[in-house]
Design a protein around this motif. Structure first.
Motif, mmCIF file in Angstrom:
data_model
loop_
_atom_site.group_PDB
_atom_site.id
_atom_site.type_symbol
_atom_site.label_atom_id
_atom_site.label_comp_id
_atom_site.label_asym_id
_atom_site.label_seq_id
_atom_site.Cartn_x
_atom_site.Cartn_y
_atom_site.Cartn_z
ATOM 1 N N PRO A 32 0.817 -1.424 0.011
ATOM 2 C CA PRO A 32 -0.032 -0.035 -0.038
ATOM 3 C C PRO A 32 0.739 1.400 0.023
ATOM 4 N N THR A 33 0.305 2.199 -0.560
ATOM 5 C CA THR A 33 1.171 3.668 -0.579
ATOM 6 C C THR A 33 1.404 3.996 0.912
ATOM 7 N N PHE A 34 2.540 4.509 1.134
ATOM 8 C CA PHE A 34 2.973 5.045 2.459
ATOM 9 C C PHE A 34 3.663 6.121 2.369
ATOM 10 N N TYR A 35 3.751 6.878 3.584
ATOM 11 C CA TYR A 35 4.435 8.239 3.656
ATOM 12 C C TYR A 35 5.393 8.241 4.646
ATOM 13 N N LYS A 36 6.655 8.797 4.296
ATOM 14 C CA LYS A 36 7.895 9.114 5.285
ATOM 15 C C LYS A 36 8.014 10.486 5.473
ATOM 16 N N PRO A 37 7.368 11.066 6.630
ATOM 17 C CA PRO A 37 7.619 12.493 6.968
ATOM 18 C C PRO A 37 9.104 12.740 7.506
ATOM 19 N N THR A 38 9.678 11.788 8.174
ATOM 20 C CA THR A 38 11.169 11.737 8.658
ATOM 21 C C THR A 38 11.817 10.580 8.024
ATOM 22 N N PRO A 39 13.069 10.381 8.090
ATOM 23 C CA PRO A 39 13.621 9.064 7.557
ATOM 24 C C PRO A 39 13.230 7.891 8.454
#
Length: 68
Positions: A32-39
């Motif tokens: 599924p699509t994911f998000y990485k707001p920080t490393p």
């Protein structure tokens, strides 16, 4: 609240896919699509996880083919 952001642990609870398997899916680019707001932070949108599961719906399991 389907558009809330959830952690890999919450995705695992929701789908039954382990956190390690989710990491492999991210690496392979097929989960599924994911998000990485920080490393070090990975988040998913609940609605996108549910859509990913729905997209995998099957009517039947195809029989295994025999190889020679």
């Amino acid at each position: 609240m389907e558009d809330e952001f959830i952690t890999p642990a919450a995705v695992s609870t929701l789908t039954g896919v382990s956190v390690a398997a989710l990491a492999q899916l991210r690496y392979r680019g097929i989960g599924p699509t994911f998000y990485k707001p920080t490393p070090k932070t990975v988040l998913y949108k609940r609605s996108q996880v549910l859509a990913w599961v729905e997209a995998a719906a099957q009517q039947r399991t195809l029989p295994r083919t025999r190889t020679a």
